[in-house]
Design a protein around this motif. Structure first.
Motif: not given
Length: 170
Positions: A35-44, A100-106, A122-126, A151-156
């Motif tokens: 299935x085609x998935x629209x991009x989703x922003x990367x969030x914590x 993790x608690x801060x991640x907004x890009x990969x 990457x700033x978006x999934x898919x 950015x990294x965090x202890x939970x990332x």
């Protein structure tokens, strides 16, 4: 002989019947593909996996390495290949990454990273990104591509994918 209104009614009925017969065939063909998935922003606080050329396992990057090739030879990836990150919904059966608690890009690259120029951000999934043809990669064997949340965090938690290299020059 049939009258003009009767012919029109029969033509409409035949068109509707044909359309109804085609809907399941078209739907079945679409269901056979991803299935085609629209991009989703990367969030914590999101679980994710990384893919190379659409695969999260047994991924292969095709490389051009002309001339004599040794175990230390490097070449460039063939154009048209992609890397991607996809969010996954718990429960997760295989270990994935976690923003993790801060991640907004990969950021994806090979370990150990040779240069920052050999990373994909990457700033978006898919949202597949082209693997640059300017990268230098091994002409054979395998390497680990690491997808690191920033950015990294202890939970990332990073995600790693073993990638094989296939030289098309031989």
């Amino acid at each position: 002989m049939l009258s003009s209104p009767t012919v029109r009614r029969l033509a409409v009925a035949a068109t509707v019947a044909l359309g109804a017969a085609l809907v399941p065939a078209v739907t079945a063909g679409a269901a056979a593909q991803d299935p085609i998935q629209d991009p989703l922003p990367i969030t914590p606080n999101t679980s994710f996996i990384g893919l190379v050329n659409g695969k999260a396992a047994d991924a292969v990057i095709t490389v051009v390495c002309p001339g004599p090739v040794s175990s230390t030879s490097v070449g460039h990836p063939v154009s048209g290949q992609t890397a991607e990150v996809r969010s996954i919904v718990p429960p997760v059966t295989a270990p994935g990454g976690f923003t993790g608690s801060a991640g907004r890009e990969i950021v994806a690259g090979f370990s150990p990273a040779s240069t920052a120029a050999q990373n994909i951000v990457f700033t978006s999934y898919f949202a597949p990104a082209k693997i640059p043809t300017t990268w230098w990669v091994p002409c054979g064997g395998t390497a680990t591509m690491t997808f690191v949340p920033l950015p990294t965090s202890p939970t990332a938690r990073s995600y790693t994918l073993t990638v094989a290299f296939a030289n098309i020059a031989y």
